[in-house]
Design an enzyme around this catalytic site. Structure first.
Site, mmCIF file in Angstrom:
data_model
loop_
_atom_site.group_PDB
_atom_site.id
_atom_site.type_symbol
_atom_site.label_atom_id
_atom_site.label_comp_id
_atom_site.label_asym_id
_atom_site.label_seq_id
_atom_site.Cartn_x
_atom_site.Cartn_y
_atom_site.Cartn_z
ATOM 1 C CE1 TYR A 58 -2.989 -3.050 0.262
ATOM 2 C CE2 TYR A 58 -3.193 -2.890 2.501
ATOM 3 C CZ TYR A 58 -3.722 -2.987 1.516
ATOM 4 O OH TYR A 58 -4.984 -4.596 1.605
ATOM 5 C CB ALA A 209 -13.521 -3.978 -0.268
ATOM 6 N N PRO A 210 -15.416 -3.902 3.300
ATOM 7 C CG PRO A 210 -15.298 -3.747 5.556
ATOM 8 C CD PRO A 210 -14.580 -4.125 4.267
ATOM 9 C CG LEU A 211 -17.595 0.093 4.712
ATOM 10 C CD1 LEU A 211 -17.165 1.707 5.035
ATOM 11 C CD2 LEU A 211 -19.273 0.262 5.805
ATOM 12 N NE ARG A 213 -12.888 -3.008 -4.186
ATOM 13 C CZ ARG A 213 -11.580 -3.163 -4.145
ATOM 14 N NH1 ARG A 213 -10.773 -2.340 -3.022
ATOM 15 N NH2 ARG A 213 -11.182 -4.440 -3.964
ATOM 16 C CG LEU A 216 -22.615 -1.814 -0.421
ATOM 17 C CD1 LEU A 216 -21.967 -3.017 0.079
ATOM 18 C CD2 LEU A 216 -23.699 -2.052 -1.102
ATOM 19 C CB THR A 217 -21.453 4.085 2.980
ATOM 20 O OG1 THR A 217 -20.995 5.170 1.603
ATOM 21 C CG2 THR A 217 -20.145 3.624 3.180
ATOM 22 N N GLY A 218 -24.016 4.539 0.449
ATOM 23 C CA GLY A 218 -25.474 5.432 -0.159
ATOM 24 C C GLY A 218 -24.772 6.711 -0.515
HETATM 25 N N1 LIG Z 1 -6.234 -8.515 1.515
HETATM 26 C C1 LIG Z 1 -6.936 -7.543 -0.383
HETATM 27 O O1 LIG Z 1 -6.860 -7.795 -1.253
HETATM 28 C C2 LIG Z 1 -7.432 -6.429 -0.093
HETATM 29 C C3 LIG Z 1 -7.664 -5.529 -1.847
HETATM 30 C C4 LIG Z 1 -8.639 -4.590 -0.358
HETATM 31 C C5 LIG Z 1 -8.503 -4.320 0.439
HETATM 32 N N2 LIG Z 1 -8.083 -4.449 1.708
HETATM 33 C C6 LIG Z 1 -7.966 -3.754 3.037
HETATM 34 O O2 LIG Z 1 -9.531 -3.652 3.857
HETATM 35 C C7 LIG Z 1 -9.078 -2.474 3.941
HETATM 36 C C8 LIG Z 1 -10.928 -2.269 3.612
HETATM 37 O O3 LIG Z 1 -11.158 -1.912 2.196
HETATM 38 P P1 LIG Z 1 -11.578 -0.717 1.795
HETATM 39 O O4 LIG Z 1 -11.148 0.521 2.063
HETATM 40 O O5 LIG Z 1 -10.969 -1.269 0.386
HETATM 41 O O6 LIG Z 1 -13.064 -0.682 1.286
HETATM 42 P P2 LIG Z 1 -14.224 -0.002 1.788
HETATM 43 O O7 LIG Z 1 -13.926 -0.491 3.583
HETATM 44 O O8 LIG Z 1 -15.563 -0.501 1.643
HETATM 45 O O9 LIG Z 1 -14.737 1.237 1.642
HETATM 46 C C9 LIG Z 1 -14.102 2.463 1.526
HETATM 47 C C10 LIG Z 1 -14.706 3.774 1.916
HETATM 48 O O10 LIG Z 1 -15.789 3.421 2.220
HETATM 49 C C11 LIG Z 1 -15.475 5.008 2.368
HETATM 50 N N3 LIG Z 1 -16.384 4.905 3.950
HETATM 51 C C12 LIG Z 1 -15.200 4.511 4.680
HETATM 52 N N4 LIG Z 1 -16.331 4.697 6.132
HETATM 53 C C13 LIG Z 1 -17.653 5.260 6.197
HETATM 54 C C14 LIG Z 1 -18.660 6.119 6.675
HETATM 55 N N5 LIG Z 1 -19.159 5.317 7.932
HETATM 56 N N6 LIG Z 1 -19.686 6.444 5.944
HETATM 57 C C15 LIG Z 1 -19.350 6.700 4.149
HETATM 58 N N7 LIG Z 1 -18.619 6.901 4.101
HETATM 59 C C16 LIG Z 1 -17.641 5.691 5.152
HETATM 60 C C17 LIG Z 1 -14.449 5.470 2.887
HETATM 61 O O11 LIG Z 1 -13.896 6.944 2.586
HETATM 62 P P3 LIG Z 1 -12.525 7.586 3.130
HETATM 63 O O12 LIG Z 1 -11.310 7.494 2.601
HETATM 64 O O13 LIG Z 1 -13.220 9.166 2.313
HETATM 65 O O14 LIG Z 1 -12.709 7.852 4.386
HETATM 66 C C18 LIG Z 1 -13.610 4.345 1.571
HETATM 67 O O15 LIG Z 1 -13.973 5.923 0.319
HETATM 68 C C19 LIG Z 1 -8.400 -1.668 2.938
HETATM 69 O O16 LIG Z 1 -8.322 -0.488 4.088
HETATM 70 C C20 LIG Z 1 -7.567 -2.466 2.916
HETATM 71 O O17 LIG Z 1 -6.934 -2.711 4.908
HETATM 72 C C21 LIG Z 1 -7.151 -5.746 1.708
#
Ligand SMILES: NC(=O)c1ccc[n+]([C@@H]2O[C@H](COP(=O)([O-])OP(=O)(O)OC[C@H]3O[C@@H](n4cnc5c(N)ncnc54)[C@H](OP(=O)(O)O)[C@@H]3O)[C@@H](O)[C@H]2O)c1
Length: 321
Positions: A58, A209-211, A213, A216-218
């Site tokens: 990252y 990516a539970p949201l 990405r 799903l937060t709308g």
């Molecule tokens: N193993 C793998 O291959 C892999 C791949 C992808 C990700 N990951 C890990 O999983 C973690 C989570 O996944 P992700 O970050 O890709 O996706 P995510 O958690 O599904 O979504 C992140 C996005 O949601 C927004 N967000 C977060 N909380 C929110 C809320 N309460 N209300 C509105 N928007 C919100 C964030 O905005 P802001 O940025 O503006 O806060 C960002 O744009 C990563 O940080 C990483 O550590 C692992």
């Protein structure tokens, strides 16, 4: 809030972790701010012990350095998870390849320890299986790191049940990380899903990516919300027609959220938590307000009716990559 465990003998952690990736790359990079990111991580540590998720890939080391800054003087509040096996060939163009050779794994572990400023990594994942290196060789090198005291427990990312079993026969798998959210449900497949394998083998399952990405937060209204270079600007699920079709999933989430006076983000996280006590989602954010929103999801209990309605939401339109 009921704590969850990282593997059978692992530390108890907050039910919701923090994904740090977006603090270094991926989403809305023009709004990145290292000082704010360090503050977000420190606020997460206030709710600790909490699972912090990073990887050497990252930002090509940037993210681990950031986590290391936040951890200074706060080590006991975190269960630190990082990963190796993905090579950043070119940071500017995000050109990636895989290398999970034993020699590289050993080198990367030392570099991660230095950047994180910790004496041992609590959970070290193989980020991806390298098709050119037998999994047993990569996993064997990782197991050596545990014996050397540099790593406490091991995890895998995006693997099949067969791959998890191959690794487990050599050294226990403490965690598996795969994408899981309402629009990516494959890990829950009763026949092939990795979440079931984890539950049966004493490992935790960590939805990334539970949201969805952020979708799903709308919070987003259309593909135009994403700047050039944002991962989502080129992702099939966020493209014009798919975006519109996928909003039907968001509407289903919002209906449940309204019943609880909760946010959509909290509902989708509570849905992952409802998939089993072995599940620890790691939503990513670089904003303190969203962190607070997400951590509070650990206290949201969905009813059978809620879960039925969410499970009945339409499947995603568009592939996930
Ligand atoms: N193993 C793998 O291959 C892999 C791949 C992808 C990700 N990951 C890990 O999983 C973690 C989570 O996944 P992700 O970050 O890709 O996706 P995510 O958690 O599904 O979504 C992140 C996005 O949601 C927004 N967000 C977060 N909380 C929110 C809320 N309460 N209300 C509105 N928007 C919100 C964030 O905005 P802001 O940025 O503006 O806060 C960002 O744009 C990563 O940080 C990483 O550590 C692992």
């Amino acid at each position: 809030m009921i704590a969850r465990r990282v593997g059978p003998t692992g530390l108890a952690v907050h039910p919701v972790g923090l994904g740090c990736m977006g603090m270094s790359w991926g989403y809305a990079e023009s709004r990145r701010d290292d000082s704010v990111s360090v503050e977000v991580i420190r606020r997460a540590l206030d709710a600790g012990p909490i699972l912090l998720d990073t990887a050497d890939a990252y930002g090509a080391g940037h993210n681990e350095t950031l986590v290391g800054r936040a951890l200074a003087g706060r080590r006991a509040d975190a269960v630190v998870a990082t990963k190796t096996g993905i090579v950043v060939d070119d940071l500017a163009t995000r050109t990636l390849s895989r290398n999970a050779s034993p020699e590289r794994i050993r080198r990367c572990a030392d570099a991660s320890l230095r950047r994180l400023g910790v004496e041992a990594i609590d959970l070290y994942y193989l980020h991806r299986v390298d098709p050119d290196v037998p999994l047993a060789e990569s996993w064997g090198a990782l197991a050596e790191l545990v014996r050397a005291g540099k790593v406490r427990r091991l995890g895998l990312s995006e693997v099949t049940r067969e791959q998890a079993s191959t690794a487990h026969a050599i050294h226990p798998v403490a965690a598996v990380q795969s994408e899981l959210s309402l629009w990516t449900r494959e890990p829950l497949d009763p026949e092939t899903g990795i979440s079931g394998w984890c539950a049966a083998h004493g490992a935790c399952f960590v939805p990334f990516a539970p949201l969805g990405r952020g979708f799903l937060t709308g919070r987003y209204t259309g593909p135009g919300d994403f700047e050039a270079g944002d991962f989502r600007a080129g992702n099939p699920r966020f493209a014009d027609e798919a975006f519109a079709a996928n909003l039907r999933i968001v509407r289903a989430v919002e209906r449940v959220a309204a019943r609880h006076g909760a946010t959509a983000a909290q509902v989708v996280l509570a849905w992952t938590l409802a998939q089993g006590d072995h599940v620890i989602p790691i939503p990513g954010t670089k904003q303190t307000r969203y962190l607070a929103d997400n951590l509070a999801a650990g206290a949201l209990l969905l009813t059978e009716r809620d879960l039925g309605d969410l499970d009945a939401a339409p499947a995603a339109t568009g592939s996930r990559y």
